[in-house]
Motif scaffolding. Structure first.
Motif, mmCIF file in Angstrom:
data_model
loop_
_atom_site.group_PDB
_atom_site.id
_atom_site.type_symbol
_atom_site.label_atom_id
_atom_site.label_comp_id
_atom_site.label_asym_id
_atom_site.label_seq_id
_atom_site.Cartn_x
_atom_site.Cartn_y
_atom_site.Cartn_z
ATOM 1 N N UNK A 1 -11.917 42.428 6.550
ATOM 2 C CA UNK A 1 -12.736 43.217 7.471
ATOM 3 C C UNK A 1 -11.888 44.053 8.431
ATOM 4 N N UNK A 2 -10.858 43.501 9.077
ATOM 5 C CA UNK A 2 -10.050 44.375 9.958
ATOM 6 C C UNK A 2 -9.425 45.551 9.213
ATOM 7 N N UNK A 3 -9.049 45.331 7.940
ATOM 8 C CA UNK A 3 -8.477 46.433 7.167
ATOM 9 C C UNK A 3 -9.517 47.521 6.912
ATOM 10 N N UNK A 4 -10.733 47.106 6.555
ATOM 11 C CA UNK A 4 -11.780 48.093 6.297
ATOM 12 C C UNK A 4 -12.145 48.848 7.577
ATOM 13 N N UNK B 1 13.843 42.419 9.090
ATOM 14 C CA UNK B 1 12.721 41.539 9.475
ATOM 15 C C UNK B 1 12.408 41.804 10.941
ATOM 16 N N UNK B 2 11.136 42.187 11.214
ATOM 17 C CA UNK B 2 10.706 42.499 12.578
ATOM 18 C C UNK B 2 9.559 41.585 12.986
ATOM 19 N N UNK B 3 9.528 41.352 14.294
ATOM 20 C CA UNK B 3 8.400 40.606 14.892
ATOM 21 C C UNK B 3 8.121 39.308 14.141
ATOM 22 N N UNK C 1 -2.189 47.020 2.396
ATOM 23 C CA UNK C 1 -2.604 47.495 3.722
ATOM 24 C C UNK C 1 -1.437 47.492 4.687
ATOM 25 N N UNK C 2 -0.658 46.411 4.706
ATOM 26 C CA UNK C 2 0.467 46.331 5.630
ATOM 27 C C UNK C 2 1.531 47.368 5.298
ATOM 28 N N UNK D 1 -5.110 44.929 13.480
ATOM 29 C CA UNK D 1 -5.159 44.267 12.161
ATOM 30 C C UNK D 1 -3.784 43.860 11.664
ATOM 31 N N UNK D 2 -2.757 44.692 11.885
ATOM 32 C CA UNK D 2 -1.416 44.343 11.432
ATOM 33 C C UNK D 2 -0.879 43.113 12.160
#
Length: 1382
Positions: free
Chosen positions: A504-507, A62-64, A466-467, A5-6
């Protein structure tokens, strides 16, 4: 590979960089078959970290970081092309790999992953139109690109700057859209090393830096590959190159079902001066056709299976996404990066890293500082009168309101600057700072009722939380409220779908599967079938994971079915087929027949659309299985679709050129398959009927068990008589082979074989079967196989090829048509005749199947040819269909004269029998056996049968004594066999015959009469054959006989003798309401070795014809036979009852054939050697009554007779009733007889040894005054009823009833009792067997009165040499009246 999800969220929100290139840039880059953005994009993901300082001075990492490179003139796809891209993303990423998992004790195959969903989701994000309420999809920077080929590099960049300025100042609805007015502008000098030297490029680059500043200028060298350089190890650009649609051949699909133009200008509360921001997927408005012609992805064939769940034959989806899609066409000849080497790739990577961290990141740092300052200065200040007013008067949440306001933000207003700040924090991966900013912005937007901006801020705040790892129920509520606001208030479905895809991916990450499924299901609608299918499938997978660790397999299956339905409407047949297969795993074992049938039907239609005819036929055959609950129209549709799919499969398959496919209907009832081998039936002849033999009705008939028992016993009797003994191991011969037999059928060559097959139609609709015939395989015998090498030994291949077979080996029967009504079963009989010797195996049943409800009128219905595999329906050890054909053998046919099946019980019938050998061989030793000799008798010209002989053996002859039980049983079986078997002919050649007469006397106690013919063939494989016949009569009981025998003494020919009186009652018991039968008694006969009839008493001048319920009473007398009869002889005596002239019929046929009714049954157990009746009765006689009956309803007259066996006195005996004790009054006033109260059959009873009769005057006048004693002479007649000598003592002292009558004395010579010392006084007499004697004594009386003479003495008897005396008193019936004389 599936993203976390991330990763998915970070890749979905990346900084977007615009590129503005000169014309020569495209020329240089085109050497690699790429555009400039495509050249950079594969390397836009930065693996290193960058840092910048936030306004507070802290370092931020700052990553990725991933950059999205786009041409400045980039525009979203047209709606039709966008839908095509979405469809192709799903189609081209199809994968059917599964992994087995256990759920609730069941093992299911679950998809390993959903790459098609990931591709569709990414494409969905790509095709969205950038909106003005958010800035993550706006250009954050612009790279101005020129080449070292330019003559004046500075002028070229100035021209490009002018173009950039024009594009930055476009009106808002137009593209491109910029993050703000101060986007980063950097300059890139593209150096083609294959054309321009390095020195010239360096000079041009220095000029560029001097003109525009060194910090924003970069140089990139490409096309450095030399001929000797190796190719690049991989095609980095394959997944990033976007093939432009072939607009010359695109024809817009008619999107007929949805007209929902979802725009922001109509329903959004915070309106922007922007264009339509709806996603092309949700905007199915028909665009003008660019050019007429066929769509390049359109198939040429009509797809009649577009809607797999519709029961209509031709049904097409009206979905906006039902565009034709086809497989991916890859141009393998196109090579990307052909002019690049590994150094160029590294140069591209270094440039992007330098640009990101040296130019873009400092610019973002600067922008964050400026925006932070602007926000801080304007915080808490009302921006407009309207917004201030709303703060006071606006209440309520946004999720349910639909009020349309006119809040319009300028592009540089503080609220949007706050949103820009949050987007910058988010794009740089600073999740917590982004959450704080979005949280502040959402309050501002809520206060202004700017619902679109409010929903966007909620969405980004929830994702940021979430992140940042700070997600909780409250932040999940932010996303929920955002979706509801997008959906209900803003009416912008595309953003609600995007928010759902992000939520949805977070849930799921937090295990909230139920909430995730709820959000996915909520976003399904009728305006987009593909989107609904994708979301429903994901919801189904959520149900398989939870909620709350609770697996919900049924919900998974249900939503998979819904997803398959929507995939089918969207034209995604492969995915629809895959979803239905997933659901079928659950429904297959659920027992939910209606759901299972629906899924199987859908799978069948989809398989047909996917050109999988075998699977289509298999799936469509499954709903036709038994016990279906579908209504008849539904089953008719199932059958029609199956037949169409099956025909396509057969037409396209080579395997059915020699073999027939197996059809699912009708069903074959394996346990009812039967083989009948009885030879040919005789030709029909008037007034004659053939032997019934064995029929297929015996297969499932419950009475067949009894029938088989009788046939087996009759066969044993025939073998006993014809062959002299029964084999040690006896196995009954069967002509009807069913699953209960364990032997192979044996059939002579040339004789027909009848095979019964029971077909069952499990459907509610009728089936029409045509051209039905058996499939067989014939293997000739080894000695004759060489002669028939060219003969056809299997008929399936010829039937499959459609050829007619003319075989000299097997002659088969074809049934033209058979109609099987709904839910019924019928037995179909086939006849097959083997013409050669060998082994015949029945393989199956071939037929053509028609849907009886389709094409009956016009004859154009679909017909499919197939078979039923009989061998699969029976078990491996079942031999009934493996038939052995032997050499020709004799074959017996038996016919009878026709008889009436409705008869009177006891009626006599005469039937002519004719036997004929229709086989080619000689028939020997023909015998016939009957099951009930008391009802059947076979009379041949040599008949010497004597029924009296059997009567003598049954009733009079003492059974022989055997030393062992085995001999006793053998004798009893042999005797029973001899009585039932008659020899008819010793030999009969081919075509020869014999005759016999069959006498019948049907009996209500024997409803079925069995007749079995036996003849020998002379063949080792089958030494003898049998022919069966069964009579079944409907008997009516008309005659009932009651007989009461009484013992008495009478005068016969001047001599006092013992006699018997028979009180006979004859009753007509026919039903007076339904029947009109009169009965007339003809004569009466007595068969006995002891008695003979001599007198009959009946009413004078009375007609003895009895109607229903009338009775006739007769009294007959019989006297004892004193002469000794020879062994085996039974005396016959008859008395005529009818007033007509007497007829001497008692000794002629058919009357003499039936003189007994009590013959042991064949099914009785003969294992006991003492199985015989006791023969000690004192009568031992058979009374026979012959009668006439006249059925006035049909005018039929019959003659019959009844038999009653008499063995004891004073009991009412009946043919149809049990013995009834009868205590009646003496008929003869002058006789005295002993009171018989017990059964005389018991040997220990001796109270009926003698009979006495007293003779004296009844009235005596005596003058007692003159003479004190009166002497009265009395004669005592005494008769010995036993066949041995008896000692009799008449005791004159023992008297009974002295108080009730006077006392008599006795005078004369009196003796003592049996012993010398006895004190008794009386008369002592010895009587020989059956001797009668008259003894005269004198009685004395002293006073007038009434005396009972019989009570004045008692009688004692001793039988034989025994010394035990039995004393009895005489029944008092002789009265003596003595009067005083005057």
């Amino acid at each position: 590979m599936t993203k976390t999800p991330q990763e998915f969220i970070q890749s979905s929100f990346s900084p977007i960089i615009a590129t503005l290139c000169s014309s020569k840039v495209e020329n240089i880059v085109s050497k690699n078959n790429l555009s400039f953005p495509e050249l950079l994009q594969p390397f836009a993901t930065l693996n290193s970290e960058g840092q910048f300082r936030e306004p507070g001075g802290n370092l931020c990492t700052v990553k990725n970081w991933k950059l999205v490179i786009r041409d400045i003139n980039w525009k979203p796809l047209q709606p039709t092309e966008a839908r095509r891209q979405l469809n192709n993303a799903v189609l081209h990423n199809y994968e059917d790999k599964t992994t087995p998992q256990n759920f609730e004790g069941h093992r299911f195959d679950i998809p390993q992953g959903t790459p098609w969903f990931d591709a569709w989701r990414e494409t969905y994000f790509e095709v969205q139109f950038p909106s003005d309420h958010e800035f993550t999809k706006h250009f954050l920077s612009c790279i101005i690109v020129a080449t070292t080929l330019e003559e004046n590099i500075v002028d070229t960049y100035n021209i490009l700057n002018q173009q950039y300025a024009q594009l930055q100042n476009v009106t808002p609805p137009k593209l491109p859209k910029w993050f703000n007015n101060a986007v980063l502008k950097s300059y890139l000098l593209l150096h083609d090393s294959s054309v321009v030297s390095r020195e010239k490029a360096e000079i041009a680059f220095e000029t560029l830096k001097q003109t525009f500043g060194a910090s924003n200028c970069f140089m990139l060298t490409i096309n450095s590959r030399q001929a000797q350089d190796a190719k690049l190890p991989a095609d980095y650009w394959a997944n990033f190159v976007k093939t432009a649609p072939d607009t010359s051949n695109i024809t817009m699909t008619n999107l007929s079902s949805s007209n929902s133009n979802l725009t922001t200008n109509q329903d959004s509360q915070a309106q922007f001066p922007t264009g339509n921001v709806s996603t092309p997927e949700e905007n199915p408005t028909n665009s003008p056709t660019i050019q007429e012609g066929a769509h390049p992805l359109t198939t040429n064939e009509n797809d009649i299976y577009d809607n797999a769940n519709s029961l209509q034959t031709y049904s097409f989806s009206g979905s906006s996404e039902s565009v034709n899609v086809a497989g991916r066409v890859i141009d393998t000849s196109e090579v990307h990066g052909a002019a690049l080497n590994s150094l160029d790739v590294e140069s591209i990577k270094k440039y992007l890293q330098d640009f990101a961290y040296k130019a873009l990141l400092p610019h973002i740092e600067k922008q964050i500082g400026q925006l932070t300052e602007i926000v801080a200065n304007k915080k808490g200040v009302s921006r407009s009168l309207l917004s201030a007013t709303k703060r006071w008067f606006t209440t309520g949440k946004s999720g349910t309101t639909t009020v349309n306001n006119t809040v319009i933000y300028s592009s540089d207003c503080p609220e949007l600057q706050l949103r820009r700040l949050g987007d910058l924090w988010f794009l740089c991966g600073q999740w917590q700072r982004a959450f704080d900013t979005y949280h502040t912005a959402k309050r501002e937007f809520y206060a202004d009722s700017a619902w679109l901006c409010y929903a966007g801020a909620l969405e980004m705040a929830a994702i940021s939380a979430f992140m940042a790892g700070e997600a909780n129920r409250k932040t999940h509520g932010y996303m929920e409220e955002s979706i509801v606001t997008y959906l209900n208030t803003c009416r912008m479905v595309q953003y609600a779908v995007r928010a759902t895809l992000l939520s949805v991916p977070c849930l799921i990450h937090y295990g909230m599967y139920g909430e995730a499924a709820k959000q996915l299901i909520r976003m399904t609608s009728e305006d987009s079938d593909l989107r609904s299918a994708m979301l429903l499938e994901q919801a189904a997978l959520c149900f398989l994971l939870g909620p709350s660790n609770r697996i919900m397999c049924r919900k998974y299956a249900f939503h998979m079915v819904l997803a398959g339905h929507r995939f089918s409407k969207a034209g995604q047949k492969k995915h629809a087929y895959r979803c239905y297969k997933q659901a079928y795993q659950i429904y297959a074992e659920s027992g939910w027949r209606l759901s299972t049938d629906h899924v199987q039907f859908a799978l069948g239609r989809l398989a047909g659309a996917l050109k999988m005819p075998r699977d289509a036929a298999r799936w469509l055959a499954a709903p036709l299985a038994p016990a279906g609950h579908q209504p008849a129209p539904q089953q008719d549709a199932f059958l029609r679709e199956f037949m169409l799919a099956h025909q396509q499969w057969v037409d396209g398959s080579e395997e059915f050129k020699e073999h027939l496919p197996t059809l699912p209907v009708p069903l074959l009832v394996g346990e009812d398959i039967a083989v009948l081998c009885v030879g040919p039936a005789p030709l029909s002849s008037p007034c004659r009927s053939p032997a019934t033999s064995v029929s297929f009705n015996n297969v499932s008939n419950e009475a067949s068990l009894t029938d088989n028992a009788y046939w087996s016993k009759l066969e044993e009797a025939l073998l006993q008589v014809a062959q002299g003994s029964i084999p040690m191991i006896f196995k009954p011969t069967f002509d009807l082979y069913t699953q209960k037999n364990d032997s192979n059928p044996i059939v002579p060559q040339g004789e027909p074989i009848h095979i019964a097959v029971t077909l069952k139609n499990p459907l509610k609709v009728s089936l029409l079967l045509n051209d039905m015939e058996l499939l067989w395989r014939f293997t000739p015998n080894a000695e004759v196989s060489e002669l028939f090498q060219d003969e056809f030994l299997n008929n399936e291949s010829s039937i499959a090829a459609g050829h007619s077979l003319e075989s000299h080996v097997i002659h088969g029967q074809k049934i033209p048509n058979l109609l099987l009504e709904g839910e019924c079963q019928k037995m179909v009989t086939f006849t097959i005749t083997p013409l050669k010797m060998g082994q015949l195996d029945i393989q199956g049943l071939a037929y053509k199947l028609n849907n009886a409800g389709e094409g009956r009128e016009n004859g154009n219905g679909v017909t499919v040819m197939g078979k039923l595999d009989i061998q699969r329906q029976i078990n491996g050890c079942d031999k009934r269909l493996h038939i052995t054909v032997i050499e020709p053998a004799p074959c017996l046919q038996m016919t009878f004269t026709e008889t009436n099946t409705e008869v009177i019980s006891g009626e006599l019938m005469t039937i002519d029998m004719e036997f004929r050998n229709v086989g080619p061989a000689v028939m020997k030793n023909l015998h016939v056996a009957v099951s009930h000799p008391e009802c059947m008798c076979v009379v041949t010209p040599e008949y010497q049968g004597d029924s009296l002989k059997y009567l003598y053996e049954d009733r009079y002859k003492d059974p022989p004594e055997y030393t062992d039980e085995r001999s006793a049983r053998a004798h009893m079986r042999s005797r029973a066999a001899q009585r039932r078997v008659a020899a008819v002919a010793r030999e009969a050649g081919a075509g020869a015959g014999a005759t016999a007469t069959l006498l019948l006397r049907p009996n209500s106690n024997a409803p079925a009469l069995y007749l079995l013919a036996y003849y020998e063939t002379g063949l080792k494989a089958r030494p003898y054959r049998l022919l069966r016949h069964m009579f079944r009569f409907i008997t009516k009981d008309v005659v009932e006989i009651l007989v009461t025998p009484r013992k008495s003494l009478g005068t016969f020919e001047g001599k006092v003798m013992e006699n018997i009186q028979f009180a006979i009652e004859i009753k007509n018991i026919s039903n007076e309401k339904d029947e009109n039968i009169s009965l007339e008694v003809i004569e009466m006969s007595l068969l006995s070795r002891q008695w003979k009839l001599n007198h009959i008493t009946l009413a004078l001048d009375v007609d003895n014809s009895l109607i229903a319920r009338e009775r006739l009473h007769l009294i007959t007398k019989a006297v004892r036979i004193f002469e000794e009869l020879p062994e085996g002889r039974v005396e016959q005596s008859s008395l005529r009852v009818s007033k007509r002239e007497p007829e001497n019929v008692q000794s002629s046929l058919p009357y003499s054939a039936f003189v007994t009714d009590d013959v042991p049954s064949l099914l009785d157990n003969f294992d006991s050697p003492n199985h015989h009746e006791i023969r000690t009765g004192m009568i031992q006689s058979m009374l026979i009554l012959r009668w006439n009956a006249h059925d006035k309803t049909n005018g039929r007259k019959t003659v019959g007779q009844h038999c009653v066996w008499l063995d004891c006195f004073n009991k009412t005996l009946s043919r149809n009733r049990e013995k009834i004790v009868d205590h009646t009054v003496q008929i003869d006033d002058f006789e005295s007889k002993m009171d018989i109260i017990k059964d005389s059959k018991v040997k220990g009873e001796k109270n009926n040894v003698v009979i006495l009769r007293l003779e004296h005057s009844n009235y005596v006048d005596h003058n007692f005054k003159a003479r004190k004693l009166c002497i009265i002479p009395i004669a005592i007649n005494i008769v010995n009823c036993y066949g041995v000598a008896v000692k009799v003592f008449i005791d004159m002292l023992k008297q009974q009833n002295r108080e009730s009558s006077g006392i008599l004395g006795w005078a004369g010579a009196l003796n003592n009792g049996f012993s010398v010392d006895s004190k008794e006084l009386g008369l002592n007499v010895t009587l020989e067997k059956f001797e009668s004697r008259c003894i005269k004594v004198q009685a004395l009386c002293a006073a007038p009165g009434t005396y009972t003479v019989g009570a004045a003495f008692s009688v004692s008897t001793i039988i034989g040499t025994g010394n035990t005396a039995t004393t009895q008193f005489i029944n008092n019936t002789s009265l003596l009246i003595v009067k005083q004389a005057i």
